[in-house]
Design a protein around this motif. Structure first.
Motif, PDB file in Angstrom:
ATOM      1  N   TYR A   1       0.838  -1.207   0.000  1.00  0.00           N
ATOM      2  CA  TYR A   1       0.000   0.000   0.000  1.00  0.00           C
ATOM      3  C   TYR A   1       0.873   1.259   0.000  1.00  0.00           C
ATOM      4  N   ARG A   2       1.939   1.207   0.794  1.00  0.00           N
ATOM      5  CA  ARG A   2       2.829   2.375   0.886  1.00  0.00           C
ATOM      6  C   ARG A   2       3.538   2.631  -0.453  1.00  0.00           C
TER       7      ARG A   2
ATOM      8  N   GLU B   1       1.057   4.363  -2.692  1.00  0.00           N
ATOM      9  CA  GLU B   1       0.870   5.756  -2.253  1.00  0.00           C
ATOM     10  C   GLU B   1       2.087   6.613  -2.620  1.00  0.00           C
ATOM     11  N   GLU B   2       3.264   6.018  -2.466  1.00  0.00           N
ATOM     12  CA  GLU B   2       4.496   6.742  -2.765  1.00  0.00           C
ATOM     13  C   GLU B   2       4.596   7.057  -4.263  1.00  0.00           C
TER      14      GLU B   2
ATOM     15  N   LYS C   1       2.080   7.457  -6.236  1.00  0.00           N
ATOM     16  CA  LYS C   1       1.087   8.517  -6.479  1.00  0.00           C
ATOM     17  C   LYS C   1       1.650   9.871  -6.029  1.00  0.00           C
ATOM     18  N   ARG C   2       2.263   9.870  -4.850  1.00  0.00           N
ATOM     19  CA  ARG C   2       2.761  11.133  -4.277  1.00  0.00           C
ATOM     20  C   ARG C   2       3.895  11.720  -5.123  1.00  0.00           C
TER      21      ARG C   2
ATOM     22  N   ASP D   1      -1.565   6.812 -11.046  1.00  0.00           N
ATOM     23  CA  ASP D   1      -2.643   6.310 -10.198  1.00  0.00           C
ATOM     24  C   ASP D   1      -3.082   4.949 -10.750  1.00  0.00           C
TER      25      ASP D   1
ATOM     26  N   GLU E   1      -4.865  -0.568  -8.156  1.00  0.00           N
ATOM     27  CA  GLU E   1      -3.973  -0.950  -7.053  1.00  0.00           C
ATOM     28  C   GLU E   1      -3.573  -2.427  -7.046  1.00  0.00           C
TER      29      GLU E   1
ATOM     30  N   GLU F   1      -6.402  -0.404   4.624  1.00  0.00           N
ATOM     31  CA  GLU F   1      -6.007   0.990   4.382  1.00  0.00           C
ATOM     32  C   GLU F   1      -6.974   1.661   3.424  1.00  0.00           C
ATOM     33  N   SER F   2      -7.303   0.937   2.383  1.00  0.00           N
ATOM     34  CA  SER F   2      -8.185   1.495   1.363  1.00  0.00           C
ATOM     35  C   SER F   2      -9.245   0.453   1.049  1.00  0.00           C
TER      36      SER F   2
END
Lengths: 104, 285
Positions: A26-27, A30-31, A33-34, A41, A44, B36-37
């Motif tokens: 998940y991280r 997110e990373e 995306k960030r 995006d 997932e 988380e999601s």
């Protein structure tokens, strides 16, 4: 950005995301995306097969880590993964320099 | 919601051959992600995710099996060459302890290495072509697996045949050669078995990706495209070319006495090997 556009670069992006420190799935998403300001995006669930494949190929290693009452699979680069990332970075820089020279 | 999603994903993973520890790990990672999601729609359809896992893991597994099989066969080939180079006189064929067994071993010692070499080379060629592919079509993977399996089976048969031959003719062979034959053939069976186990582990995966089968002309394009003949799309022409090249090599190596006979035998062996295994190994449609 369309997922198809990213497909050929996903391995490189995943290795680059893990270059600084180990992270769980998940991280990593997110990373990505960030760092791309939301441009990358991805659907997932498609990241996990790539992580498993990269691990199977010896570029990543993973282990369970416990924290906050949860067990999470944490991925990190192996020595081979670090070498592959270095090669991919060199190739990418050469490619973008050449494309820039042509299109600008 | 998450529970239902995980149940569906579990079933879809099972349907593509992902079970046991790998499935438990995928489900645990997915469950953690969904904490988380909780947006299962963003995560993807269970069938799509399962197919993606099967495609990517099967491709990587088959490519590695192709390389490992060839490496194991290269060791076996080196052992075979050493044993043949070290013996100057072969025992009389009728001096075997058990003649039928000895004859089977002798024939296997000649034919099986050739099948192993051809199938192993084809497996290596396809593994090399697919090495950067993340998800190859299921039919491509299937042919790569078959090539590796045939190569490993024939390679193992060659090593067993050497051991049986050394036993059957132990009276007419030097003692040191017999012992060396036992040791080398036994040692070479270990990497062959390890490669076979690796292949067997991935064979249960059922990739879903659809696409062209790819043929021997794709696999050997860097080599065949240099040949100034129209070979692409004509597998029997390729067979004729390879059989002729092998026959010429046998003719030159065999000298005046044995050359012509060996050349004819090798030509027929390549031709019949192509006829028997050609379709199974993806050499012709």
């Amino acid at each position: 950005m369309r997922a198809e556009t990213l497909k050929g670069h996903l391995d490189f992006l995943l290795l680059a995301t893990l270059a600084d420190e180990p992270a769980h799935g998940y991280r990593i998403i997110e990373e990505l995306k960030r760092r791309s300001a939301g441009a990358f995006d991805l659907p997932e669930g498609t990241v996990y097969p790539a992580l498993h494949r990269l691990e199977q190929g010896g570029l990543l290693a993973s282990s369970w880590a416990s924290g906050s009452g949860r067990r999470r699979r944490v991925y990190r680069l192996t020595a081979s993964g670090r070498r592959a990332l270095g090669n991919a970075r060199r190739e990418w820089r050469g490619f973008t320099t050449a494309v820039e020279a042509v299109v600008t | 919601m998450n529970e239902r999603y995980l149940r569906e994903l579990s079933a879809e993973l099972g349907a593509v051959g992902i079970r046991g520890a790998r499935r438990r790990r995928i489900l645990a990672e997915t469950a953690d992600h969904l904490l988380e999601s909780a947006d299962t729609e963003r995560f993807g359809e269970p069938a799509v995710i399962a197919a993606r896992f099967a495609d990517e893991l099967a491709t990587g597994g088959a490519v590695r099996s192709g390389f490992r099989s060839f490496a194991a066969l290269a060791l076996a080939g080196a052992a075979y060459a050493v044993l043949f180079a070290l013996i100057s006189t072969w025992p009389d064929i009728t001096s075997a302890r058990v003649l039928p067994l000895a004859l089977v071993a002798a024939v296997a010692m000649v034919l099986a290495p050739q099948v192993a070499f051809a199938a192993g080379l084809l497996a290596l060629a396809r593994a090399w072509r697919l090495r950067s592919t993340t998800a190859a079509p299921a039919v491509e993977i299937s042919i790569l697996r078959r090539r590796a399996a045939v190569a490993l089976a024939a390679g193992s048969a060659s090593m067993v045949a050497i051991g049986v031959y050394a036993y059957a003719y132990s009276g007419g062979l030097p003692g040191w050669w017999r012992d060396l034959a036992f040791a080398l053939s036994g040692a070479c069976l270990v990497p062959l078995a390890a490669a076979a186990v690796g292949l067997a582990r991935t064979i249960g995966l059922r990739p879903q990706s659809v696409g062209p089968t790819g043929d021997v002309f794709d696999d050997l394009a860097p080599l065949l495209d240099r040949v100034p003949l129209q070979l692409r799309g004509h597998p029997w022409r390729l067979c004729l070319l390879v059989a002729a090249a092998v026959a010429v090599a046998a003719l030159l190596a065999g000298g005046v006495d044995e050359g012509p006979r060996n050349a004819v035998a090798e030509f027929l062996a390549v031709w019949s090997g192509f006829a028997v295994f050609g379709r199974f190994l993806g050499l012709r449609t």
